[in-house]
Design a protein around this motif. Structure first.
Motif: not given
Length: 249
Positions: A104-111, A142-149, A154-159
């Protein structure tokens, strides 16, 4: 003053602002709100379905929550036709990665990949920014559960907890007070519904005006689950956010 600089997405104002991007954010401010909360055992997404007319047939499918891949889902606020384009793009990117690397694609890489697409639409003439914000919920090894906005720029951040859509500033300030580290998934659902009940334009909180989705681990596998209207009604009753139905005389 802005009228000289808002006709093109590629022109900065003297203050360094891109007005077209800010207008796109205004469009999102009129959409139904969505809230995401990161817990120790999953990610919770709750969205408000705006009923624009009593004559409109309510959709049987979800209109705020979308599954991107087995391990990633998102909540949407803004122009749905714009969102559909980006969701399809994200799904294709996730499948291409899985096909190439057999994982599976890493979450942040997809975002980040999707946000690169959004940013491109603020950089070239003849285009307009996508009028949509996303809350991405996912899990990877790699990082478990993640939430991004992410927003139209095109800006994004982990929350740990985030809100998008109508009244998002009020919801965000409430989340600051209500959120605690180490929160469980059930507690996250309660907080999200409580915040939404206080910031929604609608006076009463009912299951037909809400959508709830969760990303969690079950038997070692990532599971995406959308809550049924019946379960949602039970939760609202359990948390004291709605009145029990009156018994017929």
């Amino acid at each position: 003053m802005s009228r000289r600089y808002d006709s093109r997405t590629t022109t900065f104002s003297p203050e360094g602002r891109l007005y077209q991007v800010e207008y796109a954010m205004e469009a999102i401010g009129n959409a139904g709100s969505a809230i995401g909360i990161l817990s120790k055992d999953g990610v919770v997404l709750v969205g408000e379905k705006k009923v624009t007319s009593k004559l409109l047939q309510t959709s049987t499918s979800t209109e705020k929550m979308y599954k991107i891949d087995d391990h990633v889902a998102c909540a949407v606020a803004g122009i749905m036709s714009d969102a559909n384009i980006l969701i399809n793009t994200a799904r294709v990117q996730a499948q291409r990665y899985t096909y190439a690397y057999q994982e599976p694609m890493p979450v942040e890489q997809l975002v980040q990949s999707l946000c690169d697409t959004k940013q491109g639409y603020t950089q070239f003439g003849g285009l307009r920014p996508f009028g949509v914000s996303f809350l991405f919920a996912g899990w990877d090894k790699n990082f478990g559960f993640q939430l991004y906005m992410s927003d139209p720029s095109g800006n994004y951040g982990g929350w740990k907890a985030a809100a998008i859509g109508a009244n998002n500033q009020a919801a965000q300030s409430m989340l600051k007070q209500e959120y605690k580290d180490g929160i469980t998934r059930e507690e996250a659902v309660q907080v999200a519904l409580k915040v939404l009940s206080r910031t929604m334009d609608s006076t009463s909180l009912t299951s037909d005006k809400l959508e709830l989705a969760e990303v969690f681990l079950s038997a070692g596998k990532v599971k995406y689950q959308v809550c049924s209207p019946e379960s949602l009604s039970e939760m609202l009753l359990k948390f004291g956010l709605t009145q029990p139905p009156a018994e017929a005389a």
